[in-house]
Design a protein around this motif. Structure first.
Motif, PDB file in Angstrom:
ATOM      1  N   UNK A 208       0.897  -1.189   0.082  1.00 11.49           N
ATOM      2  CA  UNK A 208       0.035  -0.049  -0.023  1.00 11.49           C
ATOM      3  C   UNK A 208       0.921   1.137   0.002  1.00 11.49           C
ATOM      4  N   UNK A 209       1.949   1.279   0.593  1.00 10.19           N
ATOM      5  CA  UNK A 209       2.776   2.434   0.825  1.00 10.19           C
ATOM      6  C   UNK A 209       3.442   2.556  -0.777  1.00 10.19           C
ATOM      7  N   UNK A 210       3.711   1.527  -1.367  1.00 13.81           N
ATOM      8  CA  UNK A 210       4.093   1.632  -2.770  1.00 13.81           C
ATOM      9  C   UNK A 210       5.279   2.739  -2.755  1.00 13.81           C
ATOM     10  N   UNK A 211       6.604   2.326  -2.317  1.00 12.27           N
ATOM     11  CA  UNK A 211       7.672   2.728  -2.611  1.00 12.27           C
ATOM     12  C   UNK A 211       8.557   1.931  -2.644  1.00 12.27           C
ATOM     13  N   UNK A 212       9.976   2.047  -3.378  1.00  5.93           N
ATOM     14  CA  UNK A 212      10.634   0.871  -3.590  1.00  5.93           C
ATOM     15  C   UNK A 212      10.966   0.355  -2.412  1.00  5.93           C
ATOM     16  N   UNK A 213      11.467   1.082  -1.298  1.00  2.00           N
ATOM     17  CA  UNK A 213      11.787   0.368  -0.019  1.00  2.00           C
ATOM     18  C   UNK A 213      10.501  -0.271   0.692  1.00  2.00           C
ATOM     19  N   UNK A 214       9.443   0.145   0.652  1.00  2.00           N
ATOM     20  CA  UNK A 214       8.228  -0.683   1.173  1.00  2.00           C
ATOM     21  C   UNK A 214       7.947  -1.929   0.308  1.00  2.00           C
ATOM     22  N   UNK A 215       8.088  -1.975  -1.073  1.00  2.00           N
ATOM     23  CA  UNK A 215       7.772  -3.232  -1.585  1.00  2.00           C
ATOM     24  C   UNK A 215       8.969  -3.950  -1.407  1.00  2.00           C
ATOM     25  N   UNK A 216      10.189  -3.538  -1.250  1.00  2.00           N
ATOM     26  CA  UNK A 216      11.329  -4.593  -0.965  1.00  2.00           C
ATOM     27  C   UNK A 216      11.205  -5.079   0.572  1.00  2.00           C
ATOM     28  N   UNK A 217      10.539  -4.439   1.271  1.00  2.00           N
ATOM     29  CA  UNK A 217      10.122  -4.812   2.651  1.00  2.00           C
ATOM     30  C   UNK A 217       9.076  -5.867   2.576  1.00  2.00           C
ATOM     31  N   UNK A 218       8.131  -5.770   1.774  1.00  2.00           N
ATOM     32  CA  UNK A 218       6.945  -6.678   1.612  1.00  2.00           C
ATOM     33  C   UNK A 218       7.520  -8.020   1.259  1.00  2.00           C
ATOM     34  N   UNK A 219       8.464  -7.885   0.262  1.00  2.00           N
ATOM     35  CA  UNK A 219       9.082  -9.311  -0.211  1.00  2.00           C
ATOM     36  C   UNK A 219      10.076 -10.033   0.717  1.00  2.00           C
ATOM     37  N   UNK A 220      10.715  -9.109   1.348  1.00  2.00           N
ATOM     38  CA  UNK A 220      11.506  -9.563   2.668  1.00  2.00           C
ATOM     39  C   UNK A 220      10.617 -10.197   3.553  1.00  2.00           C
ATOM     40  N   UNK A 221       9.399  -9.627   3.928  1.00  4.96           N
ATOM     41  CA  UNK A 221       8.699  -9.929   4.932  1.00  4.96           C
ATOM     42  C   UNK A 221       7.901 -11.510   4.545  1.00  4.96           C
TER      43      UNK A 221
END
Lengths: 117, 504
Positions: B316-329
């Motif tokens: 939902x936050x939709x920044x490069x870092x947040x999507x990376x966080x999602x994949x890591x998660x």
């Protein structure tokens, strides 16, 4: 034709959702069947309805003249019907088994694992 | 045709068919099943390293040019998911040999597990929205049978809820596919991405997006749609719960991420705000639901829901870092969650129950099991230096960067409650004294197991715990991977060019 089909699709979706909300397992099955039909009809209608316009290139022409019948939605529906058939057959057997194991077809009574001790 | 991309589907398929040929011979089935899972692991790694070095891989089955043929695409995100699926599939295969009873094995447990793995791989690799539907059905069909196999009363009750809600979700999915084809005239994901942008009708596209949100939301178990999950995941044997809880819900999250980065990225302010609100509600309801429960696997099931919230928060936050966080998660969570379900199965075979009220005193006789539990439980709660800490750190940092303080507060609060609920399991199952210690000897199936069976039972738990620890101590590797994958996801142009070739 489109208007009629649109109404039929709407009725099928409504009936499907209504039946799924019923407590009897048999009605839930009918709900699933209705929903499947509704989705298939929707794909059919959205693929544009044409009559007597096969998607063939006429002799001497290089492309098909619009509008022509799009064969792809029918292929999609065929796939969806087959999948739906398999899944519904499984669901019916499962529900029958549930009736024998649990001894009721009332969804509300199937909560033995949901209770908190 | 690039065979590497198709092998993750062909290997489980061949294995399953071989198992079917040896229907009566369970020993042979076990050998095929284990070697098939091992081959899958090897080739998922080959696929992963290939994608990592050469970028997105694309293959057209039957050599029809995209967007007309059947497309398989392996971008970095798919490759990561396939690799994780390989590891989890292998771990579950070993665990199943150690824990599945003869009766279930006789009725085709092993081939079904392989078909399930095939369906999951297909969903990760396909580049076509209708094929995604078909792969979902392959996966669902095997999961329907796996959840009902055995036919005990709790299983059948769970299966009814699972089957009904998932069929509803499939109906929505099919509706979405139909409308997409109606407005865009194509089903190839890359082609759809271009056509939807050209359509210049964000309202209609958003409506279709919502249909997919409902459909994948049911599968992933997000806030108002998750009720089937804790009502069914605790009923089948632990091996099945483990692969369901680990992989299946993440396929829903994967599909959400795929369509909301590639197709529905026109009206981010609207769609992603909805996802943001849903994410917070998912986190809170999941963790509060877990609080009321006293059954080992039901607590874990509710935690699946709450963890899904973190993943879609990143989306939902939709920044490069947040999507990376999602994949890591996602990566961290699959390992930790699957392992917790594995451990619940071992606890059950020792004490004969999943109910926390009847469990107790496991730490004294089985201290290693307690430590293995703590590793996964603390990873789930996010205690440094285990993997969950970094996963939560990245997602929360991304939320802080866009100054979304409410989500940050919710995420932190929920991780505290997760810790509390993990400690509750620890206290009840491992720490407190057992109330009636006489019945202990009778129910303990674990003691009478042969050495080999015990190794099959316990080695996957050790393997996954080691992975959790190594992600925790060396997060850079997974983080740089997730960042590259996120960059690919946020630049759909790369994906489109890989599939369709250079677009003018």
């Amino acid at each position: 034709m489109e208007a009629l089909l649109a109404i039929v699709i709407g009725v099928l979706y409504t009936a499907g959702i209504y039946m799924m909300l019923r407590r009897s397992l048999v009605k839930v099955i009918f709900g699933l069947v209705f929903l499947g039909h509704a989705a298939n009809l929707l794909i059919f209608t959205l693929g544009r309805i044409t009559t007597g316009k096969p998607p063939f290139v006429a002799a001497g022409a290089t492309s098909v003249v619009e509008p022509f019948a799009d064969p792809l939605p029918q292929a999609l529906i065929l796939t969806a019907i087959i999948i739906g058939f398999g899944v519904q057959a499984f669901a019916i057997i499962l529900f029958k088994k549930a009736y024998h194991t649990v001894g009721t077809d009332d969804v509300d009574k199937m909560n033995s694992t949901d209770r908190i001790e | 045709m690039n065979l590497i991309l198709v092998l993750p589907i062909l290997i489980p398929f061949t294995t399953a068919i071989l198992c079917l040929f040896f229907w009566k011979n369970i020993k042979a089935q076990r050998i095929f099943h284990l070697s098939g899972a091992f081959l899958y692991l090897i080739f998922s790694f080959v696929l992963f390293s290939e994608v990592r070095t050469n970028g997105i891989l694309v293959t057209q089955v039957g050599d029809w040019v995209a967007p007309f043929g059947i497309t398989f695409v392996g971008d970095l995100f798919s490759a990561i998911m396939i690799l994780i699926n390989g590891i989890i599939g292998f771990a579950t295969a070993i665990y199943a040999v150690g824990s599945i009873d003869e009766k279930r094995a006789q009725y085709g447990f092993y081939p079904l597990l392989q078909f399930l793995i095939m369906g999951i791989s297909g969903a990760f690799l396909t580049g076509d929205i209708f094929n995604l539907y078909v792969w979902f059905e392959v996966m669902l069909m095997s999961s329907f049978v796996l959840i009902a196999l055995g036919g005990t009363k709790p299983q059948i009750e769970g299966a009814i809820k699972y089957v009904t809600l998932n069929l509803l979700s499939s109906a929505f999915f099919l509706t979405g596919c139909g409308i997409l084809y109606g407005v865009a005239g194509t089903l190839n994901l890359a082609d759809l991405s271009i056509k939807l942008a050209e359509l210049n009708n964000p309202g209609l596209v958003t409506v279709i997006g919502m249909l997919f949100l409902v459909s994948f939301g049911i599968k992933a178990g997000i806030f108002p749609l998750f009720f089937w999950l804790p009502a069914s995941y605790h009923t089948p044997p632990a091996a099945v719960s483990a692969i369901f809880g680990g992989m299946m819900t993440k396929v829903g999250v994967y599909s959400l991420i795929r369509v909301y980065t590639l197709l529905f990225n026109h009206d981010i302010g609207y769609t992603h705000t909805i996802i943001l609100v849903l994410a917070s509600f998912t986190m809170v309801t999941g963790v509060l639901g877990a609080f009321a429960q006293t059954e080992f696997r039901r607590i874990l099931s509710f935690h699946i829901v709450s963890q899904i919230g973190y993943m879609i928060l990143g989306l939902a936050i939709f920044t490069p870092l947040s999507i990376a966080g999602t994949i890591f998660y996602i990566a961290h969570n699959i390992f930790a969650k699957t392992n917790l379900f594995f451990i619940s199965g071992v606890v059950r075979s020792i004490s004969g129950s999943y109910s926390l009220k009847k469990l107790g005193g496991l730490y004294k006789p089985y201290p290693m099991l307690g430590i293995l539990f703590l590793i996964s439980a603390f990873a789930l709660a996010g205690i440094p230096p285990l993997s969950g800490f970094w996963a939560k750190f990245i997602v929360i940092k991304a939320a802080l960067e866009v100054e979304d303080l409410i989500s940050v507060a919710v995420a932190l609060f929920v991780s505290l409650l997760t810790l509390l609920s993990m400690i509750k399991i620890w206290n009840d199952a491992f720490w407190k004294d057992k109330i009636d210690s006489e019945s202990e000897e009778e129910v303990n199936q674990f003691k009478s197991m042969s050495k080999v069976k015990k190794i099959f039972f316990l080695s996957p738990i050790v393997l996954l715990a080691l992975i959790t620890i190594s992600i925790g101590f060396f997060p850079e590797f997974l983080f740089s991977l997730s960042r590259d994958a996120a960059e690919q996801l946020l630049n759909p142009q790369i994906y489109i060019e890989a599939v369709l070739g250079k677009v003018k």
